[in-house]
Structure formats: structure tokens, C-alpha cells
Design an enzyme around this catalytic site. Structure first.
Site, PDB file in Angstrom:
ATOM      1  N   HIS A   7      -1.344  -2.770 -13.989  1.00 34.83           N
ATOM      2  CA  HIS A   7      -0.153  -2.036 -13.545  1.00 34.83           C
ATOM      3  C   HIS A   7       0.483  -2.707 -12.287  1.00 34.83           C
ATOM      4  O   HIS A   7       1.574  -2.390 -12.132  1.00 34.83           O
ATOM      5  CB  HIS A   7      -0.512  -0.767 -13.097  1.00 34.83           C
ATOM      6  CG  HIS A   7      -1.503  -0.766 -11.893  1.00 34.83           C
ATOM      7  ND1 HIS A   7      -2.656  -1.080 -11.584  1.00 34.83           N
ATOM      8  CD2 HIS A   7      -0.929  -0.491 -10.544  1.00 34.83           C
ATOM      9  CE1 HIS A   7      -3.079  -1.064 -10.300  1.00 34.83           C
ATOM     10  NE2 HIS A   7      -2.032  -0.729  -9.823  1.00 34.83           N
TER      11      HIS A   7
HETATM   12  C1  UD1 Z   1       1.660   2.683  -6.932  1.00 35.09           C
HETATM   13  C2  UD1 Z   1       1.256   2.044  -5.772  1.00 35.09           C
HETATM   14  C3  UD1 Z   1       0.186   0.641  -6.070  1.00 35.09           C
HETATM   15  C4  UD1 Z   1      -0.915   1.410  -6.650  1.00 35.09           C
HETATM   16  C5  UD1 Z   1      -0.690   2.204  -8.016  1.00 35.09           C
HETATM   17  C6  UD1 Z   1      -1.712   2.857  -8.373  1.00 35.09           C
HETATM   18  C7  UD1 Z   1       3.052   1.138  -4.224  1.00 35.09           C
HETATM   19  C8  UD1 Z   1       4.115   0.339  -3.803  1.00 35.09           C
HETATM   20  N1  UD1 Z   1       2.648   0.964  -5.318  1.00 35.09           N
HETATM   21  O1  UD1 Z   1       1.934   1.440  -7.800  1.00 35.09           O
HETATM   22  O2  UD1 Z   1      -0.227  -0.064  -4.861  1.00 35.09           O
HETATM   23  O3  UD1 Z   1      -1.922   0.389  -7.147  1.00 35.09           O
HETATM   24  O4  UD1 Z   1       0.493   3.362  -7.354  1.00 35.09           O
HETATM   25  O5  UD1 Z   1      -1.554   3.360  -9.706  1.00 35.09           O
HETATM   26  O6  UD1 Z   1       2.806   2.398  -3.530  1.00 35.09           O
HETATM   27  N2  UD1 Z   1       5.759   6.280 -13.106  1.00 35.09           N
HETATM   28  C9  UD1 Z   1       5.702   7.494 -14.046  1.00 35.09           C
HETATM   29  N3  UD1 Z   1       4.950   8.446 -13.741  1.00 35.09           N
HETATM   30  C10 UD1 Z   1       4.259   8.423 -12.670  1.00 35.09           C
HETATM   31  C11 UD1 Z   1       4.268   7.660 -11.666  1.00 35.09           C
HETATM   32  C12 UD1 Z   1       5.175   6.675 -11.988  1.00 35.09           C
HETATM   33  O7  UD1 Z   1       6.238   7.269 -15.044  1.00 35.09           O
HETATM   34  O8  UD1 Z   1       3.404   9.924 -12.448  1.00 35.09           O
HETATM   35  C13 UD1 Z   1       6.349   5.177 -13.548  1.00 35.09           C
HETATM   36  C14 UD1 Z   1       7.929   5.131 -13.096  1.00 35.09           C
HETATM   37  O9  UD1 Z   1       8.575   4.372 -14.031  1.00 35.09           O
HETATM   38  C15 UD1 Z   1       8.020   4.518 -11.723  1.00 35.09           C
HETATM   39  C16 UD1 Z   1       6.688   3.574 -12.139  1.00 35.09           C
HETATM   40  O10 UD1 Z   1       5.695   4.045 -13.016  1.00 35.09           O
HETATM   41  O11 UD1 Z   1       8.814   3.682 -11.444  1.00 35.09           O
HETATM   42  C17 UD1 Z   1       6.037   2.816 -10.830  1.00 35.09           C
HETATM   43  O12 UD1 Z   1       5.397   3.898 -10.030  1.00 35.09           O
HETATM   44  P1  UD1 Z   1       5.409   3.845  -8.306  1.00 35.09           P
HETATM   45  O13 UD1 Z   1       4.445   4.983  -7.705  1.00 35.09           O
HETATM   46  O14 UD1 Z   1       6.624   3.248  -7.762  1.00 35.09           O
HETATM   47  O15 UD1 Z   1       4.469   2.409  -8.290  1.00 35.09           O
HETATM   48  P2  UD1 Z   1       3.046   2.097  -9.059  1.00 35.09           P
HETATM   49  O16 UD1 Z   1       3.241   0.835 -10.106  1.00 35.09           O
HETATM   50  O17 UD1 Z   1       2.589   3.176  -9.822  1.00 35.09           O
HETATM   51  N1  UDP Z   2      -8.293   5.040 -13.066  1.00 29.92           N
HETATM   52  C1  UDP Z   2      -8.402   6.257 -13.821  1.00 29.92           C
HETATM   53  N2  UDP Z   2      -7.805   6.157 -15.009  1.00 29.92           N
HETATM   54  C2  UDP Z   2      -7.144   5.037 -15.474  1.00 29.92           C
HETATM   55  C3  UDP Z   2      -7.110   3.849 -14.481  1.00 29.92           C
HETATM   56  C4  UDP Z   2      -7.567   4.071 -13.418  1.00 29.92           C
HETATM   57  O1  UDP Z   2      -8.899   7.362 -13.530  1.00 29.92           O
HETATM   58  O2  UDP Z   2      -6.745   5.083 -16.638  1.00 29.92           O
HETATM   59  C5  UDP Z   2      -8.824   5.133 -11.472  1.00 29.92           C
HETATM   60  C6  UDP Z   2      -9.733   4.190 -11.390  1.00 29.92           C
HETATM   61  O3  UDP Z   2     -10.988   4.623 -11.803  1.00 29.92           O
HETATM   62  C7  UDP Z   2      -9.673   3.839  -9.705  1.00 29.92           C
HETATM   63  C8  UDP Z   2      -8.373   4.116  -9.425  1.00 29.92           C
HETATM   64  O4  UDP Z   2      -7.776   5.031 -10.866  1.00 29.92           O
HETATM   65  O5  UDP Z   2     -10.409   5.097  -9.190  1.00 29.92           O
HETATM   66  C9  UDP Z   2      -7.551   3.131  -9.356  1.00 29.92           C
HETATM   67  O6  UDP Z   2      -6.231   3.193  -9.137  1.00 29.92           O
HETATM   68  P1  UDP Z   2      -5.232   2.229  -9.869  1.00 29.92           P
HETATM   69  O7  UDP Z   2      -5.862   1.363 -10.815  1.00 29.92           O
HETATM   70  O8  UDP Z   2      -4.093   3.202 -10.437  1.00 29.92           O
HETATM   71  O9  UDP Z   2      -4.735   1.643  -8.421  1.00 29.92           O
HETATM   72  P2  UDP Z   2      -5.349   0.682  -7.653  1.00 29.92           P
HETATM   73  O10 UDP Z   2      -6.570   1.044  -7.167  1.00 29.92           O
HETATM   74  O11 UDP Z   2      -4.896  -0.813  -7.807  1.00 29.92           O
HETATM   75  O12 UDP Z   2      -4.414   0.725  -6.144  1.00 29.92           O
END
Ligand code: UD1
Ligand code: UDP
Length: 388
Positions: free
Chosen positions: A227
Site C-alpha cells: 500500500h
Molecule cells: C495511510 C498512512 C500510512 C499508513 C496507511 C495505513 C499517511 C500519510 N499515510 O496511508 O502511513 O501506512 O494509512 O493503511 O497518513 N482510501 C479509500 N478508503 C479509505 C481510505 C483510503 O478508498 O477508507 C483510498 C483513497 O483513494 C485515498 C487513498 O486510499 O486517497 C490513500 O488513503 P490515505 O489515508 O491518504 O493514505 P494511505 O495510503 O491509506
Molecule cells: N491489517 C489488517 N488487514 C489487512 C492488512 C493489514 O488488519 O488486510 C493490519 C495489520 O495486521 C496491522 C495493520 O493493519 O496490524 C498494519 O496497517 P497497514 O499495513 O495499513 O499500515 P502500516 O503498518 O504500514 O502503517
């Protein structure tokens, strides 16, 4: 008088991390006869950074996190816009009632927004998962961590490496004083994610039907999660990763719970022939984001994990599963030092080599992330700080 904490959550991993502290606050004791809940009251605000049920609400329910007192409905946007909206709305919350401290988790935009809003209002910030560094300033999370750490009154570092990073930045013995007259503290707390993994892995098998539903055999499939923006938004990197996954899927099943960012970017950035191959490959099993019980079961039963996630990397280690890290570096260097993870970046050859090197290898997984009671330690430190 009870002290009032405001916990800020927003992205999936923060809900998971917050579960450990909330649970301890409800169930554990500060000292004999004195419960944490006698001394502390927690309000929870959700920024709305993640909003799909399978990225947010499902975790609140599944992990028993109390329903947030407010959702700020910030949603997705550019970094500046999202962080600005969060900061403004968190500030409104902080001004609407009295709070003695703000608890922040990890390194997302919700984290840094909370630190900025609370710091400027002179409310002590407690940062859980402080001191992590990738030393890669092009990562949005690295900027968030640095800012949040520098604004925090107590830095709860999960590992000794994190403490050392804070020391190098001068945060362990800084003369700076906060508005309450106190100096910053750095605490080696252990990892709240380890608390959670130990706690929930006792019951995850009863709640998850994932292994059965996907007809998976223990240690005969790979779990992959992708991601990071530098992977999803860069066509060359995304194509290299998927080419490697498709190659591995010739040998064993690959389960890929797909983050919404990746779901959105695959049709944009994957070459049409690779997209086509992916859609026709039965062994590459693409599923929606998993619940926590499901992902725990996948992490512990997979032969190997391939991920660019910080949390998944660590949980794989907790469950003694080796990891191929799909990033140029990791903050969790202990995993690589222990020989349980290999950094393969987004390079197809390196990914395949790392897979061959780690698959089935005997690995020792030392206890590096605390004793499973980090949350209790953190709550005690917060109470002592607020009553000093
Ligand atoms: C964010 C965090 C990242 C973390 C990740 C966990 C920042 C800068 N990044 O990244 O550190 O590892 O969360 O998962 O804060 N979207 C949906 N539905 C949702 C949420 C997001 O469709 O419920 C899509 C949207 O298109 C959005 C994109 O995902 O633009 C990215 O979401 P965003 O929260 O900006 O960043 P993540 O990549 O999720
Ligand atoms: N996770 C989850 N379902 C998924 C992928 C990840 O519950 O399909 C959980 C995972 O077990 C961990 C957390 O989400 O506890 C990690 O979050 P993510 O990978 O979104 O972000 P990061 O840790 O890189 O910030």
C-alpha cells in the site's frame, strides 16, 4: 480528579494500536486497589482519514475499541489539505472541553495533525511508537514522525533502536521545557502491537474462517500486502512487484488483501498484459482488506510474508514467519538483523531471491518487542507525568 486524555485515531493501524491502550485502561490496575480507570478518562476522536468499513468501523467493533466520541470526517485529500483540515478540526475539539493530554499513534497524517493542534494549545502530547526512523525523507511518514516526536512530552519508544534514534536527535537529554514546565521524557515501553498480537491470537482462530474459505493449507501460501505510495504510484515499482508475485504464484498460492489505494492504482499503473495475467491467475488470490482476526491467522499460517507495511512486517515476526520487505529500507531494523526479513525493495530479481532464501529456512525469532504489557507501562508513565 481524573485526568482526561484525548486519543486521536484515523488510519487502520492506529485503531489497532489504540485498542491495546483502551483495553488496558478499562481492565488493568495502576497499583493494588487502584484501577487505571479510577485515574484516567479517555475520549476518542476519529479524524476520518480512513472511512471504508473494512478499513475502520470493522476494526473498532472487532477489537472492542470504544466508539469514538466524534468523527471529524476529513476523508481523503492531498497531504496539505488533509493535514490542515484535521489540525483545524482537532483544535476545535481540544478547545471545546478540558483535556490533560493527547495520545497519538504512529506516523500518519492524523498523528502529525494531532501533535500540531495539541502542541500549539500547550496540551502535553504522548506519542506511542516514537523514535522510528527510515532516514528516508521522501516518505511522508518520516516527516510526520519527526515532527510529532519533536512536539511530544513523552516519547514511548517500542525498541532500543528507537530510543537510540531519539538520542541521536538530541531528544533524550534536551533542555527544552514545555508550557507545563516539564522536560521531555523518552521511555522504552515495548510495542503495543505485540500486546495486541499476543492478546488476540488466543481467540483469532475461533473467529476467523479465512483459512477454510480460501482453502489454504498452513505453511503452503504466501501472504502479501502492498500500500505504500512509492509502490502504488510508481508504475515501474508496481509492475516489478506484481511480476514477482505472479512468478511466486506459479509455485504456491499468494493471498493479497488489497488496500484501497492499491485497488485504485492497479488499473492505472499495471501494464495491461500483467493486469490480464493477474486477473486470470487463480493462485494469486486478491481479497478485500481483511479484519484483524483474519490477518492474524494469515500471518501466522503463511509460509512467508511479502509486504511494504510496517505493522504486517512486525506481526509476521511475532508469529515467527519470515518477511520479504518490499521497500528500500525499514524502520524495524531488528527484523533484518535477526535474519527474519530481507529488504528486497521493488526489484523483481531481489524479491525472488529473497523468497528463495527465506522460504522454509530455520530462523530464530528473539523477543525484541517487549513483554506484551507495553500498554500498562505507558498508562503508568502518563499518570505519573500528569500528577507530577
Ligand atoms: C495511510 C498512512 C500510512 C499508513 C496507511 C495505513 C499517511 C500519510 N499515510 O496511508 O502511513 O501506512 O494509512 O493503511 O497518513 N482510501 C479509500 N478508503 C479509505 C481510505 C483510503 O478508498 O477508507 C483510498 C483513497 O483513494 C485515498 C487513498 O486510499 O486517497 C490513500 O488513503 P490515505 O489515508 O491518504 O493514505 P494511505 O495510503 O491509506
Ligand atoms: N491489517 C489488517 N488487514 C489487512 C492488512 C493489514 O488488519 O488486510 C493490519 C495489520 O495486521 C496491522 C495493520 O493493519 O496490524 C498494519 O496497517 P497497514 O499495513 O495499513 O499500515 P502500516 O503498518 O504500514 O502503517
Amino acid at each position: 480528579m481524573k485526568k482526561r486524555l484525548l486519543t486521536i485515531i484515523g488510519a487502520r493501524p492506529q485503531i489497532i494500536k489504540a485498542a491495546a491502550l483502551s483495553r488496558s485502561l478499562r481492565n488493568d490496575s495502576y497499583s493494588e486497589g487502584v484501577r487505571f480507570s479510577d485515574l484516567l478518562e479517555e475520549c476518542i476522536v476519529h479524524t476520518g482519514q480512513h472511512y471504508d468499513d473494512n478499513m475502520s468501523a470493522d476494526f473498532i467493533r472487532e477489537l472492542g475499541v470504544p466508539d469514538p466520541d466524534a468523527n471529524l470526517h476529513v476523508g481523503s485529500a492531498t497531504h496539505g489539505e488533509q493535514t490542515a483540515k484535521m489540525t483545524q478540526r482537532i483544535e476545535e475539539v481540544l478547545l471545546s472541553a478540558h483535556y490533560d493530554g493527547v495520545v497519538l499513534y504512529g506516523d500518519t497524517n492524523s498523528t502529525v495533525a494531532g501533535a500540531l493542534a495539541a502542541g500549539k494549545l500547550h496540551i502535553p502530547v504522548f506519542h506511542v511508537e516514537a523514535g522510528l526512523r527510515s532516514f528516508n525523507m521522501s516518505m511522508p511518514e518520516e516527516l510526520n514522525r519527526i515532527v510529532c516526536d519533536h512536539l511530544s512530552s513523552i516519547l514511548f519508544a517500542p525498541t532500543q533502536t528507537a530510543v537510540d534514534n531519539l538520542r541521536h536527535e538530541g531528544l533524550c537529554d534536551s533542555p527544552a521545557k514545555f508550557a507545563d514546565g516539564k522536560q521531555r521524557q523518552v521511555v522504552l515501553s515495548g510495542d503495543v502491537m505485540y500486546d495486541n498480537s499476543m492478546y488476540f491470537s488466543q481467540i483469532s482462530a475461533q473467529h476467523s474462517t479465512m483459512m477454510h474459505d480460501l482453502q489454504l493449507m498452513p505453511k503452503q501460501f504466501v501472504l502479501a500486502t502492498i500500500h505504500r505510495d512509492n509502490n502504488t504510484d510508481d508504475p515501474e515499482r508496481l509492475n516489478a512487484i506484481f511480476s514477482a508475485l505472479l512468478n511466486i504464484a506459479q509455485q504456491e498460492k499468494v493471498v493479497l488483501p488489497l488496500h484501497p489505494r492499491t485497488r485504485k492504482m492497479l488499473p492505472v499503473n499495471l501494464k495491461p498484459e500483467l493486469l490480464n495475467e493477474m486477473n486470470n491467475c487463480k493462485q494469486l488470490m486478491i481479497v478485500p482488506p481483511c479484519g484483524f482476526f483474519d490477518i492474524i491467522e494469515l500471518e501466522r499460517h503463511s509460509s512467508l510474508v511479502m509486504t511494504d507495511s510496517g505493522g504486517v512486517q512486525k506481526e509476521a515476526f511475532f508469529f515467527e514467519t519470515p518477511t520479504v520487505i518490499l521497500r528500500p529500507e525499514t524502520e524495524w531494523v531488528e527484523i533484518v538483523q535477526a535474519g527474519a526479513g530481507i529488504i528486497a525493495d521493488a526489484d523483481e530479481e531481489r524479491i525472488l531471491n529473497a523468497y528463495r532464501q527465506l522460504r522454509g529456512k530455520e530462523i530464530h525469532f528473539p523477543p525484541l518487542f517487549g513483554n506484551g504489557h507495553a500498554a500498562q507501562h505507558i498508562l503508568k508513565c502518563i499518570i505519573d507525568y500528569l500528577n507530577k
